[in-house]
Write a protein that holds these residues in place. Structure first.
Motif, PDB file in Angstrom:
ATOM      1  N   ARG A  14       0.831  -1.204   0.000  1.00 19.75           N
ATOM      2  CA  ARG A  14       0.000   0.000   0.000  1.00 19.75           C
ATOM      3  C   ARG A  14       0.862   1.248   0.000  1.00 19.75           C
ATOM      4  O   ARG A  14       0.551   2.238  -0.665  1.00 19.75           O
ATOM      5  CB  ARG A  14      -0.918  -0.014   1.228  1.00 19.75           C
ATOM      6  N   THR A  15       1.964   1.187   0.748  1.00 18.50           N
ATOM      7  CA  THR A  15       2.849   2.353   0.805  1.00 18.50           C
ATOM      8  C   THR A  15       3.483   2.607  -0.553  1.00 18.50           C
ATOM      9  O   THR A  15       3.507   3.744  -1.034  1.00 18.50           O
ATOM     10  CB  THR A  15       3.945   2.130   1.866  1.00 18.50           C
ATOM     11  N   ILE A  16       3.995   1.549  -1.162  1.00 12.88           N
ATOM     12  CA  ILE A  16       4.664   1.722  -2.458  1.00 12.88           C
ATOM     13  C   ILE A  16       3.673   2.244  -3.501  1.00 12.88           C
ATOM     14  O   ILE A  16       3.997   3.130  -4.305  1.00 12.88           O
ATOM     15  CB  ILE A  16       5.312   0.408  -2.938  1.00 12.88           C
ATOM     16  N   GLU A  17       2.457   1.732  -3.507  1.00 12.34           N
ATOM     17  CA  GLU A  17       1.468   2.203  -4.480  1.00 12.34           C
ATOM     18  C   GLU A  17       1.140   3.678  -4.258  1.00 12.34           C
ATOM     19  O   GLU A  17       0.940   4.435  -5.208  1.00 12.34           O
ATOM     20  CB  GLU A  17       0.189   1.364  -4.419  1.00 12.34           C
ATOM     21  N   GLU A  18       1.101   4.097  -3.006  1.00 13.12           N
ATOM     22  CA  GLU A  18       0.855   5.517  -2.732  1.00 13.12           C
ATOM     23  C   GLU A  18       2.001   6.371  -3.253  1.00 13.12           C
ATOM     24  O   GLU A  18       1.788   7.451  -3.812  1.00 13.12           O
ATOM     25  CB  GLU A  18       0.697   5.757  -1.220  1.00 13.12           C
ATOM     26  N   ILE A  19       3.215   5.890  -3.057  1.00  7.88           N
ATOM     27  CA  ILE A  19       4.379   6.644  -3.552  1.00  7.88           C
ATOM     28  C   ILE A  19       4.334   6.718  -5.073  1.00  7.88           C
ATOM     29  O   ILE A  19       4.605   7.760  -5.684  1.00  7.88           O
ATOM     30  CB  ILE A  19       5.706   6.016  -3.078  1.00  7.88           C
ATOM     31  N   LYS A  20       3.953   5.615  -5.717  1.00  4.35           N
ATOM     32  CA  LYS A  20       3.861   5.614  -7.190  1.00  4.35           C
ATOM     33  C   LYS A  20       2.843   6.652  -7.659  1.00  4.35           C
ATOM     34  O   LYS A  20       3.087   7.406  -8.604  1.00  4.35           O
ATOM     35  CB  LYS A  20       3.416   4.248  -7.701  1.00  4.35           C
ATOM     36  N   LYS A  21       1.692   6.688  -6.990  1.00  4.37           N
ATOM     37  CA  LYS A  21       0.650   7.657  -7.386  1.00  4.37           C
ATOM     38  C   LYS A  21       1.189   9.068  -7.220  1.00  4.37           C
ATOM     39  O   LYS A  21       0.934   9.948  -8.038  1.00  4.37           O
ATOM     40  CB  LYS A  21      -0.597   7.475  -6.521  1.00  4.37           C
ATOM     41  N   LEU A  24       3.526   9.814 -10.095  1.00  2.00           N
ATOM     42  CA  LEU A  24       2.812  10.033 -11.360  1.00  2.00           C
ATOM     43  C   LEU A  24       2.119  11.387 -11.378  1.00  2.00           C
ATOM     44  O   LEU A  24       1.884  11.955 -12.447  1.00  2.00           O
ATOM     45  CB  LEU A  24       1.784   8.913 -11.595  1.00  2.00           C
ATOM     46  N   SER A  25       1.768  11.900 -10.207  1.00  2.29           N
ATOM     47  CA  SER A  25       1.164  13.241 -10.186  1.00  2.29           C
ATOM     48  C   SER A  25       2.213  14.302  -9.900  1.00  2.29           C
ATOM     49  O   SER A  25       1.903  15.385  -9.424  1.00  2.29           O
ATOM     50  CB  SER A  25       0.036  13.305  -9.168  1.00  2.29           C
TER      51      SER A  25
ATOM     52  N   MET B   1      -1.630   5.868 -16.622  1.00  2.00           N
ATOM     53  CA  MET B   1      -1.214   4.955 -15.576  1.00  2.00           C
ATOM     54  C   MET B   1      -1.653   3.541 -15.980  1.00  2.00           C
ATOM     55  O   MET B   1      -2.833   3.327 -16.238  1.00  2.00           O
ATOM     56  CB  MET B   1      -1.913   5.367 -14.271  1.00  2.00           C
ATOM     57  N   VAL B   2      -0.719   2.657 -16.100  1.00  2.00           N
ATOM     58  CA  VAL B   2      -1.081   1.297 -16.513  1.00  2.00           C
ATOM     59  C   VAL B   2      -0.894   0.356 -15.333  1.00  2.00           C
ATOM     60  O   VAL B   2       0.064   0.503 -14.555  1.00  2.00           O
ATOM     61  CB  VAL B   2      -0.258   0.868 -17.746  1.00  2.00           C
ATOM     62  N   THR B   3      -1.822  -0.555 -15.173  1.00  2.00           N
ATOM     63  CA  THR B   3      -1.748  -1.471 -14.040  1.00  2.00           C
ATOM     64  C   THR B   3      -1.742  -2.912 -14.534  1.00  2.00           C
ATOM     65  O   THR B   3      -2.180  -3.220 -15.648  1.00  2.00           O
ATOM     66  CB  THR B   3      -2.960  -1.304 -13.101  1.00  2.00           C
ATOM     67  N   MET B   4      -1.237  -3.769 -13.685  1.00  2.00           N
ATOM     68  CA  MET B   4      -1.319  -5.205 -13.948  1.00  2.00           C
ATOM     69  C   MET B   4      -1.816  -5.823 -12.644  1.00  2.00           C
ATOM     70  O   MET B   4      -1.173  -5.649 -11.600  1.00  2.00           O
ATOM     71  CB  MET B   4       0.074  -5.736 -14.319  1.00  2.00           C
ATOM     72  N   GLN B   5      -2.912  -6.481 -12.703  1.00  2.00           N
ATOM     73  CA  GLN B   5      -3.559  -7.031 -11.500  1.00  2.00           C
ATOM     74  C   GLN B   5      -3.794  -5.947 -10.439  1.00  2.00           C
ATOM     75  O   GLN B   5      -3.737  -6.215  -9.246  1.00  2.00           O
ATOM     76  CB  GLN B   5      -2.689  -8.125 -10.862  1.00  2.00           C
ATOM     77  N   GLY B   6      -4.053  -4.750 -10.875  1.00  2.00           N
ATOM     78  CA  GLY B   6      -4.331  -3.661  -9.939  1.00  2.00           C
ATOM     79  C   GLY B   6      -3.094  -2.937  -9.430  1.00  2.00           C
ATOM     80  O   GLY B   6      -3.204  -1.949  -8.722  1.00  2.00           O
ATOM     81  N   VAL B   7      -1.900  -3.430  -9.781  1.00  2.00           N
ATOM     82  CA  VAL B   7      -0.659  -2.810  -9.310  1.00  2.00           C
ATOM     83  C   VAL B   7      -0.159  -1.846 -10.385  1.00  2.00           C
ATOM     84  O   VAL B   7      -0.072  -2.207 -11.556  1.00  2.00           O
ATOM     85  CB  VAL B   7       0.419  -3.868  -9.024  1.00  2.00           C
ATOM     86  N   GLU B  23      -3.844 -10.284 -19.475  1.00  2.00           N
ATOM     87  CA  GLU B  23      -4.066  -8.883 -19.147  1.00  2.00           C
ATOM     88  C   GLU B  23      -3.118  -8.001 -19.955  1.00  2.00           C
ATOM     89  O   GLU B  23      -3.514  -6.920 -20.420  1.00  2.00           O
ATOM     90  CB  GLU B  23      -3.843  -8.646 -17.657  1.00  2.00           C
ATOM     91  N   PHE B  24      -1.896  -8.469 -20.142  1.00  2.00           N
ATOM     92  CA  PHE B  24      -0.926  -7.687 -20.917  1.00  2.00           C
ATOM     93  C   PHE B  24      -1.434  -7.491 -22.336  1.00  2.00           C
ATOM     94  O   PHE B  24      -1.426  -6.381 -22.878  1.00  2.00           O
ATOM     95  CB  PHE B  24       0.430  -8.395 -20.936  1.00  2.00           C
ATOM     96  N   LEU B  25      -1.909  -8.574 -22.951  1.00  2.00           N
ATOM     97  CA  LEU B  25      -2.380  -8.455 -24.320  1.00  2.00           C
ATOM     98  C   LEU B  25      -3.664  -7.630 -24.386  1.00  2.00           C
ATOM     99  O   LEU B  25      -3.904  -6.896 -25.344  1.00  2.00           O
ATOM    100  CB  LEU B  25      -2.604  -9.845 -24.913  1.00  2.00           C
ATOM    101  N   ASN B  26      -4.461  -7.731 -23.340  1.00  2.00           N
ATOM    102  CA  ASN B  26      -5.680  -6.932 -23.284  1.00  2.00           C
ATOM    103  C   ASN B  26      -5.370  -5.443 -23.181  1.00  2.00           C
ATOM    104  O   ASN B  26      -6.124  -4.607 -23.661  1.00  2.00           O
ATOM    105  CB  ASN B  26      -6.498  -7.401 -22.086  1.00  2.00           C
ATOM    106  N   LYS B  27      -4.269  -5.124 -22.536  1.00  2.00           N
ATOM    107  CA  LYS B  27      -3.898  -3.719 -22.327  1.00  2.00           C
ATOM    108  C   LYS B  27      -2.705  -3.359 -23.191  1.00  2.00           C
ATOM    109  O   LYS B  27      -1.885  -2.494 -22.827  1.00  2.00           O
ATOM    110  CB  LYS B  27      -3.542  -3.484 -20.861  1.00  2.00           C
ATOM    111  N   ARG B  28      -2.546  -3.982 -24.331  1.00  2.00           N
ATOM    112  CA  ARG B  28      -1.317  -3.781 -25.099  1.00  2.00           C
ATOM    113  C   ARG B  28      -1.099  -2.318 -25.487  1.00  2.00           C
ATOM    114  O   ARG B  28       0.038  -1.853 -25.504  1.00  2.00           O
ATOM    115  CB  ARG B  28      -1.294  -4.699 -26.315  1.00  2.00           C
ATOM    116  N   LYS B  29      -2.190  -1.627 -25.743  1.00  2.00           N
ATOM    117  CA  LYS B  29      -2.027  -0.231 -26.171  1.00  2.00           C
ATOM    118  C   LYS B  29      -1.417   0.604 -25.048  1.00  2.00           C
ATOM    119  O   LYS B  29      -0.541   1.440 -25.276  1.00  2.00           O
ATOM    120  CB  LYS B  29      -3.378   0.355 -26.557  1.00  2.00           C
ATOM    121  N   GLN B  30      -1.883   0.380 -23.844  1.00  2.00           N
ATOM    122  CA  GLN B  30      -1.367   1.162 -22.719  1.00  2.00           C
ATOM    123  C   GLN B  30       0.098   0.822 -22.461  1.00  2.00           C
ATOM    124  O   GLN B  30       0.913   1.698 -22.168  1.00  2.00           O
ATOM    125  CB  GLN B  30      -2.169   0.866 -21.463  1.00  2.00           C
ATOM    126  N   PHE B  31       0.421  -0.469 -22.562  1.00  2.00           N
ATOM    127  CA  PHE B  31       1.815  -0.853 -22.360  1.00  2.00           C
ATOM    128  C   PHE B  31       2.703  -0.313 -23.472  1.00  2.00           C
ATOM    129  O   PHE B  31       3.852   0.083 -23.229  1.00  2.00           O
ATOM    130  CB  PHE B  31       1.955  -2.371 -22.248  1.00  2.00           C
TER     131      PHE B  31
END
Lengths: 679, 327
Positions: A14-21, A24-25, B1-7, B23-31
């Motif tokens: 959670r901390t790392i994701e907050e730092i990433k956000k 990005l901003s 902002m591109v995510t993989m499994q929410g990350v 998911e990668f192929l589904n989001k290929r444009k963003q990647f």
């Protein structure tokens, strides 16, 4: 491959994701509020933010080859102008911590020294083009500027900083969250597996947990708020004291072993609080104060909700926020605080407002923030706020200091919203004089209950007396275990409640000012001895001193039944009562004022008996009266004729009747003053 | 902002850690956008490796460049890359950079034999897997040489967006069982089957009985019985490629792996069948038990696929096998 769900739930994730956000901003300055250097290490080592290269990790090498991560303790790592920058030959992660500390085994962050304000201000000025906007930048300068904008500055802190306005838009403050129940459970399970060979199995979310989930859940409440290092130390400590700590529900002594483990953990977690000057760990007590039966009953009914708030989530029932207990001094409020913690099985932390102050501007508020953060880390716990009116006196009104107002506001807000954040901290607040407290303290919802402790009745005085005598006798008995023939301290069959009640009812001893006209009497006098719990304790102490100094040796036949021989001790007791000026004797007016305050603020009685029902108190007729008419503030017959004689006749003891008449008359005699105060 | 499994993916370390091919192929444009940004950054800094943020070094950048080319122009030949047995050779500015294929080599050979993918796609996937580091023995990223192909429904299909499957109102044989799972962690998706629309919440899955690519029977993925206070749902857990049954009752939630068809009897008891062909039901479900025993006596019981309620509220179930129906 990693399960992202677990990562996103973990405190590191959670901390790392907050730092990433934040990155990005374009907020590249990150104030990281945490108490554990390990978290900083994990973030840096994850290489999830920038290419990670710590270069040569040896602490003898001050110039490692082109590392991405730089440690800095100084405030000069970013120069005022672009051309003077020396650190930005690539995007960097700056960690405002010295490298030896980072690399050492010391896991705790020190109290924060000065923030690197100059460097951060220079960074903001340069990267936001606030300066040099008219200056042509060379190609090298452009590259440096680009690297600066891609860099990240992490400032690890123990508490939320006060960020200067110029830096605030380019920064973010991230508080590292505590481990949640699953993460903590997995961590504890790993420890148990390594140390005790406990079997683990994956749960529905993929966490490897020990089989006894109830055990893990209970332990989590005690470990909540600790870092991983602190948890390891605590569990190792408990193992040393208790042996194997894991137990299953099938074990015969499961409950007792679990209770012992929780107690052991709490002892350790109390050490965390000891670093704060404003927080003091007190000892809970399982000794129930006598004469406060209704309050004790309320506490018993709410015990489960306070100790195990998560079980009640399904009913959408928040844990009780706390209670306010007000009443005459010496009536058992502080004793009750200790009993509350003992009854709930929680730590008792006292908040000392006197130690919140500081010499710097804003320091009191910071100290309050730190104290509240520490209390949250310790939760679930009981927070005792003693003599609250002294702490927040002046928080309302024009003469209040700004600091007091802010502290008061902060505390109120925290009380209201802590429940929403899942913090289970039961506030036990006491007050002697609620007229000095801001009225917003009493609004509905602030406390789950408001109780008043008044002058105890004769029966309650007897119970208090007996409780003290028995307590002291038991304590002495424990200490003299070797001598089986030792006499008890007191003969509790003779020195008991009945004896004390008989003394109380004696017109020649305690009720010299007995109103002969009883309810028809309108006057007050100071010739009656009305006792609080503190008075009773004092009387016993005095009686013991008299006994030890030889009082009434002549003329008394010893019974030989106790250390404090009963016949002589009775005489000493009577003498002590004569010598003692009790609270009810000298402060009848204060008792009346206290009663009036409690009546208008909708307090419930803490004791089982009610000498002066609130039904009789009504200030509206008195406020509305014309100058000619005489309206009493306290009149039980006002709305129900005959009620007073009914109530009076129901009082068993002469002491109670006398107390009723005296306090009633005192209220009515002070009616002008009491109404003026209200207006 | 591109995510993989929410990350959020900022770096190759997270890209590798949370990688999912679908998911990668589904989001290929963003990647592709993310990778292009890295290439641009490198170019703007006059090819300084210090400027790299996503990848760690220029070797990875080389792979990234070609990967971008494949993602953007999947039909274009990647002439500079050549797979030679156990090595991937990439020619760049008259220099050749070699990448050992390690454990990928065997998969490439299988893919070539399988004849399902073009040479360009095999090369593209190889570039991807080399970048992911799957050639190393200690990598645990599954190596799948496949691309989402709307012409072919697989036994387990991951979806991230709304999709449609072909409808048939009659049952045709041979039947096969296919599962569709919504792997989108944030959004629900809609499955359209003829005139029917089924909403799949994140990680929900649904089983259909197909003849070729035509869905003849779409089994229920959620059953709610408010009288007996029981809800059944089929979901997929995390990385798994098989559905599981969640049985929600007042006393909590129970999980049963590999459940493919579900039902609730008239008495409120959950019944289900698993992918191995077994039918599970409580001992006191006598009526259902009789039906099951009746089906098991058939000579085609070995090819059992799934059961479903007949839709008449009579508690009657239909049992489907590969080439038969037991009604």
């Amino acid at each position: 491959m990693t399960d992202a769900k677990k990562y996103l739930r973990s405190s590191l994730g959670r901390t790392i994701e907050e730092i990433k956000k934040s990155m990005l901003s374009h907020r590249r300055i990150c104030f990281l509020v945490c108490s554990d250097v390990n978290m900083v290490r994990d973030i840096v080592n994850s290489a999830a933010l920038l290419p990670n290269s710590l270069g040569d990790m040896s602490d003898t090498n001050d110039t490692p080859p082109t590392p991405t991560v730089c440690f800095t303790e100084s405030d000069t790592f970013i120069k005022p102008t672009l051309d003077k920058q020396t650190m930005f030959d690539r995007p960097r992660i700056f960690v405002c911590l010295d490298k030896p500390h980072y690399l050492s085994g010391n896991d705790t962050l020190e109290e924060q020294a000065k923030l690197p304000i100059d460097s951060l201000t220079n960074y903001v000025n340069i990267t936001s083009e606030l300066i040099e906007s008219n200056v042509k930048v060379s190609k090298g300068g452009e590259r440096t500027l680009g690297y600066m904008r891609q860099s990240l500055i992490i400032v690890p802190l123990k508490a939320k900083p006060k960020v200067p306005a110029i830096i605030e838009p380019f920064s973010t403050t991230i508080t590292v969250p505590f481990m949640d129940e699953k993460e903590c459970g997995e961590f504890v399970s790993k420890f148990l597996s390594n140390c005790e060979g406990v079997n683990r199995s994956p749960d529905s979310d993929g966490y490897l947990m020990a089989d006894n989930r109830h055990f893990l859940s209970q332990i989590y409440y005690c470990l909540h708020g600790m870092t991983q290092r602190q948890i390891l130390c605590t569990l190792n400590d408990c193992k040393m004291q208790l042996g194997n700590i894991y137990c299953t529900e099938a074990d015969a002594d499961y409950d007792s072993r679990l209770a012992a483990l929780k107690k052991c953990i709490r002892k350790f977690s109390n050490h965390i609080v000891e670093t704060s000057r404003a927080l003091i760990i007190e000892n809970p007590s399982d000794k129930e104060p006598a004469g406060l039966g209704r309050l004790s009953e309320w506490l018993r009914k709410h015990r489960q909700q306070v100790a195990n708030p998560r079980y009640f989530d399904r009913y959408c029932l928040e844990a009780p926020k706390g209670i306010l207990v007000s009443g005459v001094p010496g009536s058992g409020k502080s004793m009750m605080a200790k009993f509350v913690a003992g009854c709930f099985g929680l730590s008792l932390v006292r908040l000392d407002f006197g130690n919140l102050g500081g010499s710097y501007v804003g320091q009191s508020e910071k100290n309050m923030d730190d104290a509240l953060a520490m209390i949250e880390a310790l939760s679930p716990c009981v927070l005792w706020v003693d003599e609250m009116e002294k702490a927040f006196s002046g928080a309302s009104g024009n003469s209040s200091s700004d600091v007091t107002k802010r502290l008061f506001g902060k505390f109120l807000t925290w009380m209201q919203e802590k429940g929403e954040r899942g913090i289970s901290c039961f506030v036990f607040a006491t007050a002697n004089d609620i007229s000095k407290m801001p009225p917003e303290m009493f609004r509905s919802g602030r406390f789950d209950g408001k109780f008043f402790t008044f002058m105890p009745s004769a029966a309650e005085c007897g119970k208090i007396f007996e409780s003290i005598i028995e307590g002291q006798t038991k304590k002495c008995a424990k200490e003299s275990l070797r001598n089986l023939q030792a006499k008890p301290l007191f003969n509790c069959d003779k020195i008991n409640a009945s004896l004390f009640i008989s003394i109380l009812n004696d017109k020649t001893k305690c009720l010299k000012g007995w109103p002969e006209n009883e309810t028809a009497e309108c006057g007050v006098n100071r010739r009656n001895k009305f006792f609080t719990g503190a008075d009773i304790e004092q009387v016993i102490k005095k009686a013991k001193t008299l006994f030890l100094n030889g009082f009434a040796v002549v003329g008394t036949t010893p019974a030989g039944d106790a250390e404090f021989d009963s016949p002589r001790f009775v005489k000493c007791l009577e003498e002590a009562i004569v010598e003692t000026r009790t609270y009810g004797e000298t402060n009848l007016a204060d008792i009346a004022r206290c009663y009036a305050q409690l009546a208008v603020n909708n307090f419930s009685q803490a004791s089982e008996s009610c000498l002066l029902p609130f039904d009789g108190y009504d200030e509206m007729p008195a406020m509305a009266r014309s100058a000619q008419t005489d309206v009493k503030l306290y009149d039980l017959d006002r709305y129900k004729p005959g009620a007073e004689s009914h109530h009076y006749n129901a009082l068993t003891y002469r002491y109670d009747k006398c107390l009723y008449i005296m306090v009633r008359n005192a209220i009515n005699n002070l009616s002008s003053e009491l109404i003026k105060q209200r207006l | 902002m591109v995510t993989m499994q929410g990350v959020i993916i900022l770096r190759i370390s997270d890209f590798r850690r949370f990688f999912r091919l679908g998911e990668f192929l589904n989001k290929r444009k963003q990647f592709l956008d993310l990778f292009r940004e890295e290439l641009l950054r490198y170019a703007r800094s006059y090819n300084k490796p210090e400027a790299l943020l996503f990848v760690d070094n220029e070797r990875e950048l080389l792979l990234l460049r070609l990967l971008c080319q494949w993602l953007e122009y999947p039909d274009k030949e990647i002439t500079v890359a050549k797979i030679d047995g156990t090595t991937l050779h990439i020619r760049d500015n008259n220099e050749t950079t070699d990448f050992k294929l390690g454990r990928i080599a065997g998969h490439i050979a299988s893919a070539k034999r399988g004849n399902q993918l073009t040479g360009k796609n095999i090369t593209g996937l190889t570039l991807l897997y080399v970048l992911l580091g799957t050639c190393n023995e200690d990598s645990d990223i599954p190596i799948l040489y496949e691309l989402p192909d709307s012409d072919r429904i697989k036994p387990f299909n991951e979806r991230w967006d709304d999709f449609e499957i072909e409808y048939s109102d009659t049952v045709q044989f041979p039947l096969r069982r296919c599962v569709f799972a919504n792997k989108n962690p944030q959004n629900s998706i809609r499955l359209t089957w003829g005139g029917h629309i089924r909403t799949l919440h994140p990680y929900d899955c649904v089983t259909g009985l197909f003849c070729g690519n035509v869905c003849c029977v779409l089994l229920p993925n959620e059953i709610v019985d408010n009288i007996h206070h029981i809800t059944l749902r089929t979901t997929v857990a995390g990385d798994s490629a098989s559905p599981r049954l969640e049985v929600h009752t007042a006393s909590g939630v129970e999980y049963h792996d590999n459940a493919v068809s579900i039902g609730v009897t008239n008495t409120g008891m959950p019944v289900w069948s698993t992918a191995d062909g077994k039918i599970h039901y409580p001992r006191d479900c006598f009526a259902f038990g009789i039906r099951v025993n009746g089906f098991l006596k058939q000579n085609y019981a070995d090819s059992f696929l799934a059961f479903a309620d007949d839709g008449t509220d009579s508690g009657h179930y239909i049992f489907y096998a590969e080439n038969n129906i037991y009604n």
